[in-house]
Design an enzyme around this catalytic site. Structure first.
Site, PDB file in Angstrom:
ATOM      1  CG  HIS A 206      -8.529   0.252   5.912  1.00  0.00           C
ATOM      2  ND1 HIS A 206      -8.435  -0.032   4.559  1.00  0.00           N
ATOM      3  CD2 HIS A 206      -7.970   1.464   6.081  1.00  0.00           C
ATOM      4  CE1 HIS A 206      -7.847   0.967   3.955  1.00  0.00           C
ATOM      5  NE2 HIS A 206      -7.542   1.894   4.842  1.00  0.00           N
ATOM      6  CG  ASP A 207     -10.686   3.793   4.803  1.00  0.00           C
ATOM      7  OD1 ASP A 207     -10.051   3.861   5.866  1.00  0.00           O
ATOM      8  OD2 ASP A 207     -10.174   3.938   3.679  1.00  0.00           O
TER       9      ASP A 207
ATOM     10  CD  GLU B 222      -8.746   5.125  -0.874  1.00  0.00           C
ATOM     11  OE1 GLU B 222      -9.611   4.990  -0.002  1.00  0.00           O
ATOM     12  OE2 GLU B 222      -7.672   5.719  -0.653  1.00  0.00           O
TER      13      GLU B 222
ATOM     14  CG  ASP C 156      -4.023   6.107   0.825  1.00  0.00           C
ATOM     15  OD1 ASP C 156      -4.957   5.383   1.196  1.00  0.00           O
ATOM     16  OD2 ASP C 156      -3.787   7.226   1.329  1.00  0.00           O
TER      17      ASP C 156
ATOM     18  CG  ASP D 282      -2.135   0.742   1.176  1.00  0.00           C
ATOM     19  OD1 ASP D 282      -2.147   1.754   0.439  1.00  0.00           O
ATOM     20  OD2 ASP D 282      -3.105   0.375   1.861  1.00  0.00           O
TER      21      ASP D 282
HETATM   22  C1  GLC Z   1      -7.305   6.225   2.319  1.00  0.00           C
HETATM   23  C2  GLC Z   1      -7.101   5.154   3.349  1.00  0.00           C
HETATM   24  C3  GLC Z   1      -7.538   5.691   4.676  1.00  0.00           C
HETATM   25  C4  GLC Z   1      -6.672   6.883   4.996  1.00  0.00           C
HETATM   26  C5  GLC Z   1      -6.697   7.919   3.880  1.00  0.00           C
HETATM   27  C6  GLC Z   1      -5.582   8.901   4.028  1.00  0.00           C
HETATM   28  O1  GLC Z   1      -8.645   6.579   2.173  1.00  0.00           O
HETATM   29  O2  GLC Z   1      -7.785   3.986   2.979  1.00  0.00           O
HETATM   30  O3  GLC Z   1      -7.477   4.733   5.691  1.00  0.00           O
HETATM   31  O4  GLC Z   1      -7.107   7.484   6.178  1.00  0.00           O
HETATM   32  O5  GLC Z   1      -6.533   7.332   2.612  1.00  0.00           O
HETATM   33  O6  GLC Z   1      -4.349   8.282   3.784  1.00  0.00           O
END
Ligand code: GLC
Ligand code: CA
Length: 563
Positions: free
Chosen positions: A331-332, A257, A207, A100
């Protein structure tokens, strides 16, 4: 050029949130050795890749998404040797690792930011610093450069008195946005990817990577929180192409993402001819229970909206040669069965967990299983804000009260929406700490681990786990699932979602998947729809085809039919 279906059609990814996966040394926090100990579990489940969330050196203000050193393992999670062992042991089992990469921002503890704070111009240019007005002070810094709102609440700019400058942080104040317009920054990040690639990983997750390119002119957003200016920003495709080309990862399994993105952009991010990434996560379908798009305002899931979002993303990404990551949870996100299903009885819990899995796993794209999802893990039964850990949840508990909510109302909203809902430890068995740790877990273990756990489910052919195992098996064995086209079907009831997969010459050549997102018996497909089909898979016996060829589904029932 290989198309994405050929490259990825038979693959399934499992996401590991390290700190909640398995603790090998009793400090209450999951770690790399803990993953290695469980590798046979993945082998048995049948997944191809493990996406491992950040385990790099970090002050952990955002649980590792605030990276202070991209090239070292945080001692909390183990050592580089532990990583090497995990990587080797995974490879012997035919499992690849995806790491990641958090490249939109670094921790303010990163040495680049620390050097910037000394006024070093080289490193000031690594971030998004903007001069404050002359005479600004810590007590009275004046107006921030824009009114943009941080994703974790509050203004997205922080004033640094010693520099008389502001810096941008789209996330926590300790996560400073990098300046991707600076070629030195881009070269640094290429080196990070090369560093991990050289260690033999199979791929990467990037990310919030569609936020990296900020506009040249910074202006207030009088319509929203600022996201329209920096989401899928002006140079994002160019920067991604460069990163992929320079680090030599084109053709590897990579996923971006993409926050608040569009189909058009995701086609460019993921279709092979653009040489960017191989798949994208988008989130629109996970906002159908946000009232007016506000995460912190609750509403019942809008299933018709869900159906049309899934349809648009499936059909239009396919038409454009793009490739979707298929998922309900990470995880979010709160646990999807608690959110879109009904966990109030054992039967409705089991059915809705399996319905959600059926709906995504048979679509076109790459299914992602988030740890514990394959067991049907649910949101925890926390009763007090002191049980929550996440910075976003704690911020919003306060913000909601500042906006006039009572503490009880604020708690209720946080309990429904907290990222911690999905971060409770994996429920391995029914012992007091669920087999996760011999110490004190960093976050509380849901009481339902006594019945919902891997030990009970892995050997039980009627379990949620076994259902996931079957879904993975279907994908592995059926070209129509791997490579077939996809078309959404009109449904006879608002709570139904139905689509077909077709691949000429394949056996079967046509599969229809139908899900009843409700606790009532429903006529899902009207007359003349499903005559002559046989069942590939169903999560209950509670369904039937009427003489006129219509399909009736019982509560939370999902079926896959084939011809
Ligand atoms: C992404 C991650 C999240 C994090 C954010 C900032 O959305 O999945 O957990 O807080 O990025 O890095
Ligand atoms: Ca540990």
């Amino acid at each position: 050029m290989q198309d994405r279906a050929e490259q990825l059609g038979d693959k399934v990814v499992y996401q590991i949130y390290v700190r909640s996966f398995n603790d090998s040394n009793g400090d209450g926090i999951g770690d790399l050795k803990g993953i290695t100990e469980r590798l046979d579990y993945f082998k048995r489940l049948g997944v191809d890749y493990l996406w491992i969330t950040p385990f790099f050196v970090s002050p952990q203000n955002d649980n590792g998404y605030d990276v202070a050193n991209y090239r070292e393992v945080d001692p909390m999670f183990g050592t580089m040797d532990d990583f090497g062992e995990l990587s080797r042991e995974a490879r012997t089992r035919g499992i690849g690792l995806m790491l990641d990469m958090v490249f939109n921002h670094t921790s303010t503890s990163h040495q680049w930011f620390q050097k910037a704070l000394t006024g070093d111009p080289k490193y000031l240019a690594y971030y998004k610093f903007v001069d404050a007005a002359p005479g600004a002070t810590a007590d009275n810094p004046g107006k921030p450069p824009t009114n943009w709102v941080s994703k974790f609440g509050g203004n997205a700019w922080e004033y640094v008195p010693s520099l008389n400058k502001w810096y941008l942080h789209l996330f926590d104040v300790s996560q400073a946005d990098l300046n991707w317009d600076n070629p030195e920054v881009r070269a640094e990040l290429v080196d990070v990817v090369k560093f991990w690639k050289a260690k033999g990983v199979s791929g990467f997750r990037f990310d919030v990577v569609n936020l990296i390119s900020k506009p040249a002119v910074l202006e207030d957003d009088d319509e929203g929180d600022g996201r329209r200016f920096y989401t899928d920003g002006p140079h994002v495709h160019e920067y991604l192409q460069e990163l992929v080309r320079e680090s030599g990862i084109d053709g590897m399994v990579t996923v971006g993402e993409m926050s608040s993105t569009s189909i058009e952009n995701c086609i460019r991010y993921s279709a092979p001819q653009y040489h960017e990434l191989s798949q994208t996560f988008s989130f629109h379908h996970l906002k159908v229970d946000y009232l007016n798009g506000d995460k912190w305002a609750l509403q019942e899931p809008d299933i018709p909206a869900l159906r049309s979002l899934l349809r648009d993303w499936q059909e239009q990404m396919t038409a454009g040669g793009g490739w979707n990551a298929l998922f309900w949870s990470n995880h979010d996100q709160p646990r999807p069965n608690s959110r879109f299903g009904d966990c109030s009885t054992k039967e409705s819990w089991r059915r809705s967990s399996e319905l959600l899995a059926t709906c995504t796993h048979l679509m076109r794209g790459t299914p992602y299983i988030y740890q514990g999802e394959e067991l049907g893990m649910t949101n925890p039964d926390y009763t007090s804000i002191s049980q929550y850990r996440d910075v976003e949840s704690l911020n919003y508990y306060q913000i909601l009260q500042d906006e006039g909510k009572t503490p009880e109302e604020a708690f209720h909203t946080v309990a429904e929406r907290s990222r911690d809902d999905g971060r409770t430890p994996v429920q391995w068995d029914d012992t007091p700490n669920a087999g996760f740790t011999s110490g004190i877990p960093w976050i509380g273990i849901p009481a339902n681990h006594v019945t919902i756990n891997a030990k009970a489910e892995v050997g039980d052919s009627d379990s949620v786990w076994s259902f996931y195992h079957r879904l993975i098996g279907l994908r592995k064995s059926m070209p129509v699932i791997q490579r077939g086209g996809v078309r959404f079907l009109s449904v006879a009831n608002d709570k139904a979602v139905a689509y077909e997969r077709t691949l000429e010459g394949a056996d079967p050549a046509r599969v229809v998947v139908v899900c009843n997102f409700s606790g009532n018996e429903t006529c899902a497909l009207g007359a003349g729809s499903v005559g002559g089909a046989h069942a590939l898979l169903a999560n209950s016996d509670d369904w039937r085809v009427e003489d006129d060829g219509s399909l009736i589904l019982g509560p939370w029932t999902a079926v896959a039919l084939a011809w």
